[in-house]
Structures are given as C-alpha cells and as structure tokens.
Design an enzyme around this catalytic site. Structure first.
Site, short mmCIF file in Angstrom:
data_model
loop_
_atom_site.label_atom_id
_atom_site.label_comp_id
_atom_site.label_asym_id
_atom_site.label_seq_id
_atom_site.Cartn_x
_atom_site.Cartn_y
_atom_site.Cartn_z
N GLU A 1 0.89 -1.17 -0.27
CA GLU A 1 -0.09 0.10 0.05
C GLU A 1 0.72 1.27 -0.04
O GLU A 1 1.80 1.29 0.71
CB GLU A 1 -0.82 0.08 1.32
CG GLU A 1 -1.76 1.26 1.55
CD GLU A 1 -2.15 1.23 2.88
OE1 GLU A 1 -1.66 0.74 3.93
OE2 GLU A 1 -3.53 1.75 3.06
N ASN B 1 -7.02 5.81 -2.07
CA ASN B 1 -5.94 4.87 -1.52
C ASN B 1 -5.95 3.67 -2.51
O ASN B 1 -6.90 2.95 -2.25
CB ASN B 1 -6.01 4.49 -0.06
CG ASN B 1 -4.61 3.82 0.38
OD1 ASN B 1 -3.90 3.47 -0.47
ND2 ASN B 1 -4.56 3.73 1.54
N LYS C 1 -9.53 1.71 -1.96
CA LYS C 1 -9.82 1.23 -0.69
C LYS C 1 -11.02 1.46 -0.10
O LYS C 1 -11.58 2.68 -0.16
CB LYS C 1 -8.57 1.77 0.27
CG LYS C 1 -8.57 1.12 1.78
CD LYS C 1 -7.32 1.65 2.56
CE LYS C 1 -7.39 1.31 3.93
NZ LYS C 1 -5.99 1.61 4.50
N GLU D 1 -5.76 8.67 7.79
CA GLU D 1 -6.30 8.38 6.53
C GLU D 1 -7.45 8.86 6.14
O GLU D 1 -7.92 9.15 5.00
CB GLU D 1 -6.36 6.79 6.65
CG GLU D 1 -5.21 6.04 6.04
CD GLU D 1 -5.06 4.67 5.65
OE1 GLU D 1 -5.61 4.31 4.87
OE2 GLU D 1 -4.59 3.94 6.68
N CYS E 1 -4.66 -3.05 3.12
CA CYS E 1 -4.43 -3.02 4.68
C CYS E 1 -5.64 -3.03 5.58
O CYS E 1 -6.02 -4.12 5.59
CB CYS E 1 -4.19 -1.46 4.75
SG CYS E 1 -3.03 -1.40 6.41
N ASN F 1 0.31 -1.08 5.43
CA ASN F 1 0.98 -0.22 6.30
C ASN F 1 0.45 -0.07 7.65
O ASN F 1 -0.51 0.45 8.05
CB ASN F 1 1.09 1.43 5.98
CG ASN F 1 2.02 1.57 4.76
OD1 ASN F 1 3.20 2.20 4.72
ND2 ASN F 1 1.43 1.47 3.51
N1 CDT Z 1 -3.12 1.45 6.49
C1 CDT Z 1 -4.01 0.83 7.22
O1 CDT Z 1 -4.94 0.82 6.94
N2 CDT Z 1 -3.67 0.69 8.33
C2 CDT Z 1 -4.23 0.22 9.45
C3 CDT Z 1 -3.99 0.79 11.04
C4 CDT Z 1 -5.14 0.81 11.71
S1 CDT Z 1 -4.80 1.61 13.10
C5 CDT Z 1 -5.43 3.28 12.51
C6 CDT Z 1 -4.40 -1.15 9.82
O2 CDT Z 1 -5.75 -1.83 9.52
O3 CDT Z 1 -3.22 -1.81 9.72
#
Ligand code: CDT
Length: 318
Positions: free
Chosen positions: A47, A112, A129, A148, A174, A199
């Site tokens: 991502e 995204n 996304k 985000e 993600c 990420n």
């Molecule tokens: N990039 C992404 O979606 N990261 C989220 C972090 C969640 S915490 C705000 C994840 O679900 O891994």
C-alpha cells in the site's frame, strides 16, 4: 489438474519524507529483477508504495499535500517500472495515492488505490480502498497520527475481481484485510488470488494493549480469509521504522488451506516467493466451502441491511 503461477511479495522497508519517487522506483525495479530471477510472473508491492506514509502528519490544507498523490498511472516517476516489467514479461500490483481528474461534481477525489498490471503491460484494473481507518481531525494526544480518513475518501466501488494471470484475481488494502466481508465479497465471485498491501503501525493509540498482537492479528485475519473462501492471499507490508514509527513487516503468502507458505524474515526490502497452484482453491471451494450448497444468505440479512450493532432489549425482570 494444476495451474501454477510463481508469485512474489515485494516487501518494502521505510520510505522517508525526503526520499524521491525516483529512488523508490529504483528499489521497486531491483525487487522486480529479483522476482524475475525466481521465475515469478506477478510481483505484489505494498500500500502507498511510492512515498512515506504521509497520513501520519496533520494538515489544515489538504491541497498542500497533493504532491504525495499520482494524477495519472503510469505517472512520470513510475513509467520506468511499467516499462521494465513489460520488457521482462512480469505483472505487478502497486499501491499509491490517487488524485482523480475532476468528476461530474467538478471535484477532484483522493483514493488509496492499487493498480494491477498484466505481464504484457496492460492495466487489468484498479482497486480503491473501501475501509478507511483512523481519524479525520488532528488528535495531538497521539504519539503520531493516522489521518487516512482526512486524506482519503471511502470508495463505493466495492471488491471487483478480474480474469488475469490465468486465474481470478482481486485486491484489497491494509485495513480491508481485517473485515471478513472483504474476502467473502470476492469469494462469491470465485476469487482465487487476493493481493493485499499494508502499512500497519505497531502502536495502536486507541488501545495499546493490541500492540503486542499486531503480528497475530495480521496472520489471523488473512489466514481465515484465505481458508474460508478457498483462495490464495498475498499480504505485503511496508515495514520497519519510518519517520520514527515502527510498522509491522511479516509479509506472507497464504494457501487456500489457510497455511502460510512463505513469510518475510526482515523488516526491510525483501522479496519472498511461492509457487501457487490456483487449482488448489477447488479443494476448499468444492467441499467444506461449497457456497452454493451450504451458504444460507436468507438468514444473513443483517450483514447488508445493518451497519452498527443493535443489541436485544434488556430483560424486563432485570
Ligand atoms: N493503512 C492501514 O489501513 N492501517 C491500519 C491501521 C489501523 S490503526 C489506525 C491497519 O488496519 O493496519
């Protein structure tokens, strides 16, 4: 019967704020070469693979951060990746921040996005996304932000699948990987291979008790999604310590049995590969998870008609 495709998960280590797109694309191309030397036909990048994870910084002025987005794909900086992949006859999936042309509403939109490119260089499709985590407004109490929801819109396009790479391929991004609906939507379209970039900061500010479980939850949700839908899943991280924030690595390739068949051992740039038999999906799709035979959609109505939890009324005797 067997339908083999060798796939690479190309994990990235940190990308700092001052790293140019060109330098990142050089890293991606180096991993493309590694994948080709292992006979891979598809390489999956994470991502937001072209820049630092910029949603960790608050800004009043979103447009001031438009330099983090691509307004075309291929973009000038990613053209060398597209060219080299086509020359080598290898496909790829690449996550990036997308800034659209003005739509019918006259507005530009920020998504995204992941683009999937076939071995001959044609664009198979894009995925935007759906589940956008984190918060919209500045929350200075956090050690770092996860904005985000400020930087990206939720896509309403859902989870399409594509006939590509001699199979049926879908994408997710993600946070999507934590939601069973993601996999089932694609499972109901016969998906055989789901590509997921992520990420994931180790520190989860709303409940730090979850920090130690990040690796467990990563595997738990992707392994369950693979098994319950009889599909291969490729999960690819941008890991390591970026701008002082540690993110989960643990990229992996998961079989339709739910078993992990390859896993990264570092937190930096690393290519892992697996020879995946897409016909293995049938072992699960045609037995325990024969949807046509065993699913009961008539008793799953809440799943699409209701968003949050509605608890039953209290017992009057209490
Ligand atoms: N990039 C992404 O979606 N990261 C989220 C972090 C969640 S915490 C705000 C994840 O679900 O891994």
């Amino acid at each position: 019967m067997s339908r083999y495709i060798t796939i690479a998960a190309a994990q990235l280590g940190p990308i700092e704020k001052d790293h140019s797109r060109e330098s990142v694309v050089e890293r991606l191309i180096a991993m493309l070469h590694q994948a080709v030397s292992s006979n891979c036909k598809l390489v999956v990048f994470p991502e937001l693979a072209l820049t630092t994870f910029f949603p960790r910084w608050y800004t009043e002025d979103l447009a001031g951060h438009d330099h983090y987005y691509e307004t075309s794909m291929p973009s000038p900086a990613t053209q060398p990746l597209f060219d080299e992949a086509k020359r080598l006859g290898i496909g790829f999936a690449l996550g990036y921040a997308e800034l659209t042309e003005p739509g019918a509403d006259g507005l530009q939109h920020r998504f995204n996005t992941t683009v999937l490119v076939e071995r001959d260089g044609t664009i198979v499709g894009k995925y935007r996304k759906v589940h956008i985590p984190g918060h919209e407004d500045d929350e200075p109490w956090r050690p770092f932000q996860h904005l985000e929801r400020r930087y990206f819109e939720e896509s309403n396009e859902g989870f399409g699948v594509h006939r590509a790479f001699d199979g049926i391929v879908g994408m997710a991004t993600c946070n999507d990987r934590r939601w069973p609906e993601t996999y089932r939507e694609m499972g109901l379209q016969g998906v055989e291979l789901i590509l997921i970039g992520y990420n994931t900061p180790i520190h989860y500010a709303p409940d730090p008790g979850q920090n130690a479980l990040q690796g467990f939850h990563n595997q738990l949700c992707m392994q369950a999604g693979a098994y319950q839908n009889g599909t291969w899943v490729v999960g690819v991280a941008k890991g390591g310590v970026e701008a002082g924030v540690e993110s989960l690595a643990q990229s992996c390739i998961i079989a339709p049995s739910g078993q992990i068949v390859a896993q990264a051992t570092t937190t930096g740039d690393e290519v892992i590969t697996a020879r995946c038999d897409l016909d293995k999906c049938k072992d699960f799709k045609e037995t325990l998870f024969n949807f046509d035979r065993y699913r009961r959609p008539e008793v799953y109505q809440r799943i699409t008609s209701q968003k949050g939890v509605i608890e039953p009324p209290e017992n009057p005797s209490n």
